[in-house]
Design a protein around this motif. Structure first.
Motif, PDB file in Angstrom:
ATOM      1  N   ASN A  32       5.975  -0.046   0.694  1.00  0.00           N
ATOM      2  CA  ASN A  32       5.967   0.693   1.952  1.00  0.00           C
ATOM      3  C   ASN A  32       4.644   1.424   2.216  1.00  0.00           C
ATOM      4  O   ASN A  32       4.592   2.349   3.014  1.00  0.00           O
ATOM      5  CB  ASN A  32       7.130   1.704   1.991  1.00  0.00           C
ATOM      6  CG  ASN A  32       7.658   1.886   3.398  1.00  0.00           C
ATOM      7  OD1 ASN A  32       7.340   1.083   4.278  1.00  0.00           O
ATOM      8  ND2 ASN A  32       8.429   2.930   3.634  1.00  0.00           N
ATOM      9  N   VAL A  33       3.593   1.026   1.526  1.00  0.00           N
ATOM     10  CA  VAL A  33       2.287   1.675   1.656  1.00  0.00           C
ATOM     11  C   VAL A  33       1.205   0.635   1.939  1.00  0.00           C
ATOM     12  O   VAL A  33       0.411   0.782   2.864  1.00  0.00           O
ATOM     13  CB  VAL A  33       1.914   2.435   0.360  1.00  0.00           C
ATOM     14  CG1 VAL A  33       0.514   3.030   0.471  1.00  0.00           C
ATOM     15  CG2 VAL A  33       2.926   3.524   0.051  1.00  0.00           C
ATOM     16  N   SER A  34       1.198  -0.422   1.160  1.00  0.00           N
ATOM     17  CA  SER A  34       0.144  -1.435   1.261  1.00  0.00           C
ATOM     18  C   SER A  34       0.199  -2.142   2.603  1.00  0.00           C
ATOM     19  O   SER A  34       1.271  -2.265   3.195  1.00  0.00           O
ATOM     20  CB  SER A  34       0.315  -2.472   0.156  1.00  0.00           C
ATOM     21  OG  SER A  34       0.360  -1.848  -1.100  1.00  0.00           O
ATOM     22  N   PRO A  35      -0.943  -2.634   3.067  1.00  0.00           N
ATOM     23  CA  PRO A  35      -0.894  -3.515   4.236  1.00  0.00           C
ATOM     24  C   PRO A  35       0.063  -4.679   3.972  1.00  0.00           C
ATOM     25  O   PRO A  35       0.062  -5.252   2.878  1.00  0.00           O
ATOM     26  CB  PRO A  35      -2.340  -4.010   4.347  1.00  0.00           C
ATOM     27  CG  PRO A  35      -3.164  -2.950   3.687  1.00  0.00           C
ATOM     28  CD  PRO A  35      -2.306  -2.413   2.572  1.00  0.00           C
ATOM     29  N   CYS A  36       0.896  -4.992   4.934  1.00  0.00           N
ATOM     30  CA  CYS A  36       1.864  -6.088   4.798  1.00  0.00           C
ATOM     31  C   CYS A  36       2.221  -6.568   6.198  1.00  0.00           C
ATOM     32  O   CYS A  36       2.765  -5.803   6.987  1.00  0.00           O
ATOM     33  CB  CYS A  36       3.120  -5.615   4.057  1.00  0.00           C
ATOM     34  SG  CYS A  36       4.480  -6.801   4.132  1.00  0.00           S
ATOM     35  N   ASN A  37       1.915  -7.820   6.474  1.00  0.00           N
ATOM     36  CA  ASN A  37       2.172  -8.365   7.813  1.00  0.00           C
ATOM     37  C   ASN A  37       3.655  -8.479   8.135  1.00  0.00           C
ATOM     38  O   ASN A  37       4.040  -8.518   9.296  1.00  0.00           O
ATOM     39  CB  ASN A  37       1.522  -9.740   7.947  1.00  0.00           C
ATOM     40  CG  ASN A  37       0.013  -9.641   8.018  1.00  0.00           C
ATOM     41  OD1 ASN A  37      -0.518  -8.734   8.659  1.00  0.00           O
ATOM     42  ND2 ASN A  37      -0.679 -10.562   7.361  1.00  0.00           N
ATOM     43  N   LYS A  38       4.466  -8.562   7.088  1.00  0.00           N
ATOM     44  CA  LYS A  38       5.902  -8.688   7.305  1.00  0.00           C
ATOM     45  C   LYS A  38       6.470  -7.334   7.737  1.00  0.00           C
ATOM     46  O   LYS A  38       7.309  -7.250   8.616  1.00  0.00           O
ATOM     47  CB  LYS A  38       6.546  -9.136   5.989  1.00  0.00           C
ATOM     48  CG  LYS A  38       7.868  -9.839   6.135  1.00  0.00           C
ATOM     49  CD  LYS A  38       8.375 -10.289   4.792  1.00  0.00           C
ATOM     50  CE  LYS A  38       8.087 -11.729   4.454  1.00  0.00           C
ATOM     51  NZ  LYS A  38       8.568 -12.684   5.461  1.00  0.00           N
TER      52      LYS A  38
END
Lengths: 329, 206
Positions: free
Chosen positions: A124-130
């Motif tokens: 819930n912190v890192s960049p994530c396109n999903k």
């Protein structure tokens, strides 16, 4: 954990009505949903509990197929006598997944709807396109050894689909029955899960407010043998690094028909049509098996830490076929 | 290991417990822990709360709980049944395992409101008439723990497994069925031995 409105539906109609409101989500076993609500990765405004709507029956149809209610638990499905006898690959796949307690809670529809295990998605912190479209994919340049795919990936997402049950269903062939604001419809199981492509936030073919009511399995392939082989970091309670669900029909030492699906390597439960085709009419021997395995992984894209999954998945096919056909012919 | 031949730490504690507390109806360690009945009927529901009834270890409780209250937390914080442990809180460790209508589940991934009307058995509900459940007894005899934090979850899973005729009785079937209960101390060998020794002493076990 965030707060939300809670409704318990007594019928499918009630569930659908409550499920139309903005940011409503259906709650079945809760093993994915409550996990991800606690992490605030999923952010429902309203949970509609569908555990008591009566979709918990397993019904054998006249043609030998089976209609599985959305709320049938993974344990019930895995242990059902007819499933064990007619669809061994499904029972084995279910029992290879999760733990006793989780299978007791987890449902058929919930298993289909489970989310990816990518740690960048879950943190819930890192960049994530999903999670946040357009923010980037942390996994491609980061750690992607175990729960990331080599088939069906895109430059926006490489998370693998984590289910074992769905791999068996992809091999068997199945239909997803859904109800929604616009009525009932069916979706071919192989079209239900979507590849990430340019829209990794879209994981399945359901429209907002739609509810899975049943999954119907195709009738079992006559006189077939089937099995699920799962390869993983430890012998129990671990997601697949690579797995194969195989159904094979033999006449003497010749393969007359086959179905192959792969787990642990695809962004969705991965059916390997070309590999199946290569088996038809061929003698059941290692050469045949290796050719099928090669075809199944033909379009694979290896990433820095998971290139090993390509030979591993090939071996999952070869060994499963060897076991099913009684060794090397 | 029999008490008379080679007393170990556990059996020593056990015998001391029995002799020094002979006047009490039961040794301290098997004293029944029953949650005092809770009845929130007279309390008005706060915004976002729902009223539910849980039957826990045979005792009915009527509770006003927020929709997002987790079953594990309600049992521990509202009913003071702290035998059920919170480990990972994400369904990965099994410390929170209990029985809902006879089936073992992770209570950390269960909303209390989803369990209105359900019968729940926790570790506190296993003893009968001051006597430990055969699986509790077996864990004691086999020293099937070190720190003890995972023990109640281990025992609840073990009881369910021994009552489930679909799970094989061989060691590898038991290990597989118990794989949802993680023991950080690594007491697995003794846990397995305890479960196998309790087989046959559990009603309905194969």
């Amino acid at each position: 954990m965030r707060s939300f409105q809670f409704d318990r539906a007594a019928s499918t109609e009630q569930a659908l009505k409550a499920g139309q409101s903005n940011q409503a989500m259906y709650l079945a076993g809760g093993t994915t949903l409550l996990d991800l609500v606690k992490l605030d990765v999923m952010q429902p405004e309203r949970l509609v509990d569908i555990n008591r709507v009566g979709l918990n029956r397993l019904e054998r149809q006249d043609d030998g197929s089976v209609r599985i209610g959305a709320l049938v638990t993974n344990t019930t499905l895995a242990q059902d006598n007819y499933i064990v006898q007619a669809y061994p690959v499904l029972s084995q796949a279910l029992l290879a997944g999760a733990t006793t307690q989780l299978r007791n809670k987890a449902t058929t529809a919930g298993n289909v709807m489970q989310r990816v295990r990518c740690h960048y998605f879950r943190d819930n912190v890192s960049p994530c396109n999903k999670r946040k479209p357009g923010s980037g994919c942390s996994a491609i340049e980061g750690d992607h050894r175990s729960v990331h795919a080599v088939l069906g990936t895109s430059q926006h997402c490489i998370a693998m689909h984590p289910s074992d049950m769905c791999v068996a269903m992809a091999a068997i062939g199945a239909t997803v029955h859904v109800q929604g604001p616009k009525g009932e419809r069916t979706i071919d199981f192989l079209d239900f899960h979507l590849r990430p492509g340019d829209t990794p936030e879209r994981e399945h073919a359901l429209a907002p407010g739609e509810l899975i009511t049943y999954i119907t399995l195709a009738p079992p392939l006559a006189n077939s043998l089937s099995g699920y082989l799962k390869l993983r970091d430890r012998a129990s309670y671990q997601f697949a690094l690579a797995s194969s669900a195989i159904i094979v029909q033999l006449q003497g030492d010749r393969i007359t028909d086959a179905r192959i699906a792969l787990g642990g390597v695809g962004t969705k439960p991965w059916r390997a049509h070309e590999a199946e085709q290569s088996l038809r009419g061929q003698p059941a021997n290692d050469e045949t098996f290796r050719r099928a395995a090669q075809l199944a992984l033909q379009g694979a894209t290896p990433y820095r830490h998971n290139a090993y999954k390509i030979p591993l998945a090939q071996q999952a096919i070869v060994r499963n076929l060897q076991t099913l056909t009684g060794g090397v012919a | 290991m029999s008490d008379s031949i080679s007393p170990n730490r556990r059996s020593f504690l056990k015998s001391v417990g029995v002799s020094s507390l002979a006047v009490a109806s039961a040794p301290v360690w098997v004293q029944a822990i029953q949650a005092a009945p809770v009845d929130d009927t007279q309390q008005s529901l706060q915004p976002g709360e729902q009223r539910i009834t849980l039957k826990v270890n045979g005792q009915a409780h009527t509770l006003n709980v927020p929709a997002n209250a987790i079953l594990l937390d309600v049992l521990r914080d509202r009913l003071q049944l702290t035998g059920t442990k919170k480990g990972c809180d994400h369904g990965q460790c099994g410390a929170c395992t209990l029985h809902v209508n006879g089936t073992a589940v992770n209570s950390c991934l269960s909303l209390a409101v989803s369990h209105d009307g359900d019968e729940i058995t926790t570790i506190e509900g296993l003893e009968k008439d001051g006597k430990l459940h055969p699986v509790q007894e077996a864990f004691w005899e086999h020293d099937a723990y070190q720190c003890g934090y995972c023990t109640s979850g281990q025992i609840m899973s073990a009881v369910a497994i021994l009552n489930d005729p679909s799970i094989g009785s061989d060691d590898s079937s038991v290990r597989e069925a118990m794989s949802g209960n993680i023991c950080r101390c690594g007491a697995y060998k003794n846990i397995l031995a305890a479960i196998q020794s309790a087989r046959g002493k559990v009603k309905g076990a194969s």
